[in-house]
Enzyme design. Structure first.
Site, mmCIF file in Angstrom:
data_model
loop_
_atom_site.group_PDB
_atom_site.id
_atom_site.type_symbol
_atom_site.label_atom_id
_atom_site.label_comp_id
_atom_site.label_asym_id
_atom_site.label_seq_id
_atom_site.Cartn_x
_atom_site.Cartn_y
_atom_site.Cartn_z
ATOM 1 N N GLU A 79 0.933 -1.335 -0.316
ATOM 2 C CA GLU A 79 0.087 -0.067 -0.045
ATOM 3 C C GLU A 79 1.150 1.491 -0.036
ATOM 4 O O GLU A 79 0.504 2.690 -0.191
ATOM 5 C CB GLU A 79 -0.845 0.268 0.983
ATOM 6 N N GLU A 110 7.137 -21.793 8.491
ATOM 7 C CA GLU A 110 7.228 -21.186 9.533
ATOM 8 C C GLU A 110 8.564 -21.319 10.125
ATOM 9 O O GLU A 110 9.544 -20.351 11.122
ATOM 10 C CB GLU A 110 6.141 -20.698 9.970
#
Length: 268
Positions: A79, A110
């Site tokens: 963004e 992860e």
């Protein structure tokens, strides 16, 4: 390490609650999040100042994380270009498991403590840059490994976590530890913890971009004009700054491509 985010919810028998009771319970918990963020503003301040200094000297900002945390980092990074008109590689979000993991969980991604540095090297990360680890637990191996190696290479490190005293904070020059307590749904850190991380990311990236000169007054003068709504918003800004009518403002905006450039041209 005792992880508060994994402690049992203070709300019992939620499967027997009415829809209204569930919604009220979630909302009650959510109201505690901004207060938890407020307590760590001094930590966020130190991180924001340090990131700004690095970026003023040509550095970039990287986020790494897994699952919800990784997705939030990708969202914040993606963004920045449309909001502030910055190059796409100024702020980079990397998620364990690659872009596939944005939409679909990647098994065991992860848990690989070496992979984050491999992912970061693809962007030629260097000592000018900043790396922020995102993990509600504060223990994710992917993030721990990435921060550890980054520090060895002289890269500034920070984190946004929701437990105190974890290995991720230990590997961070500027840790931000937002303790929001047990989740409404036990262990579901996409809820309060995710909200806390999103709030801090908003605060951090917006503050850094303001201090880098990407805002004028309180306006997004460098935003990308990617749709009619944003062209209209930009036109209104130009009208206000130059005290001209809509048609002239829109013409300047479309001719010069940004509010900043349109105002500068119109002021001559």
């Amino acid at each position: 390490m005792i992880r508060v985010t994994e402690q049992e919810s203070t709300h019992q028998h939620i499967d027997q609650m009415s829809v209204l009771e569930i919604l009220q319970g979630i909302n009650k918990e959510d109201q505690t999040v901004p207060l938890a963020v407020e307590k760590v503003i001094p930590q966020i301040e130190k991180l924001a100042i340090s990131v700004t200094e690095r970026m003023k000297n040509g550095g970039r900002l990287f986020y790494i994380g897994a699952g919800t945390s990784g997705r939030l980092g990708v969202v914040d990074a993606s963004e920045c270009p449309p909001t502030f008109g910055v190059p796409f590689d100024w702020v980079v979000g990397i998620i364990a498991g690659g872009d596939t993991a944005i939409r679909k969980a990647v098994e065991n991604a992860e848990d690989d403590s070496a992979q984050a540095w491999i992912d970061l090297k693809a962007y030629q990360i260097n000592e000018k840059d900043c790396l922020i680890g995102l993990a509600a637990s504060g223990t994710t191996p992917y993030v721990v490994g990435g921060l550890n190696t980054a520090r060895q290479h002289g890269i500034l490190t920070g984190c946004i976590v929701c437990n105190e005293g974890g290995p991720i904070a230990a590997e961070s020059d500027f840790p931000v530890e937002v303790v929001v307590g047990p989740e409404f749904l036990t262990g579901s850190t996409r809820m309060k913890s995710g909200t806390a991380q999103k709030l801090v990311l908003n605060m951090l990236s917006t503050t850094v971009m303001i201090k880098l000169g990407r805002v004028r007054g309180n306006k997004m003068v460098d935003m990308q004009l990617t749709n009619h709504k944003l062209v209209d918003r930009g036109t209104q800004m130009v009208m206000e700054e130059l005290n001209i009518d809509y048609a002239k403002a829109e013409d300047l905006l479309l001719r010069y491509g940004s509010v900043r450039k349109a105002v500068e041209a119109g002021s001559k």
